[in-house]
Design an enzyme around this catalytic site. Sequence first.
Site, PDB file in Angstrom:
ATOM      1  CG  ASP A 126       6.204   1.627 -14.214  1.00 42.86           C
ATOM      2  OD1 ASP A 126       6.553   0.577 -14.821  1.00 42.86           O
ATOM      3  OD2 ASP A 126       6.947   2.214 -13.419  1.00 42.86           O
ATOM      4  CG  LEU A 127       5.886   2.928 -20.801  1.00 43.57           C
ATOM      5  CD1 LEU A 127       4.710   2.400 -21.625  1.00 43.57           C
ATOM      6  CD2 LEU A 127       6.247   4.335 -21.265  1.00 43.57           C
TER       7      LEU A 127
END
Length: 137
Positions: free
Chosen positions: A15-16
């Site tokens: 994810d980010l």
Amino acid sequence: MIHRWPIRVYYEDTDLAGLVYYANYLKFIERARSEMVREAGIDQAEMKRARGIVFAVRRVEADYLAAAHYDDELVVETTLDSLSGARFDMPQTVRRGDQPIFQAKVSVVCIGPAGRATRLPADIRQKLETISMLTRG
């Protein structure tokens, strides 16, 4: 004997924040279960074609214990814990080295052509029992 299936974390799995996105652990354990069943001699595509039955996840209990990161080498460990008329339970652990980072207990049910739970055919049951014997030691 525990079925072990290796996986490497790719950029697309994160994810980010650079951590494995939580839903991807479900993909990892699904792949490991599929490989375990395949190695036991159960061809799920043929099972659907010839008999109209499939395996479907009925329930997942999951615990996220630690984060995995890009390029980590993980191993999914799977056992077959219990087997009933139409259902079987498979505890799974994702490890990085000796450290468990994700654990799940997955209940799988056999679904017939009408979309309802159906008894496992005797030959499939026998193959699953073989898995159970192997994974219990």
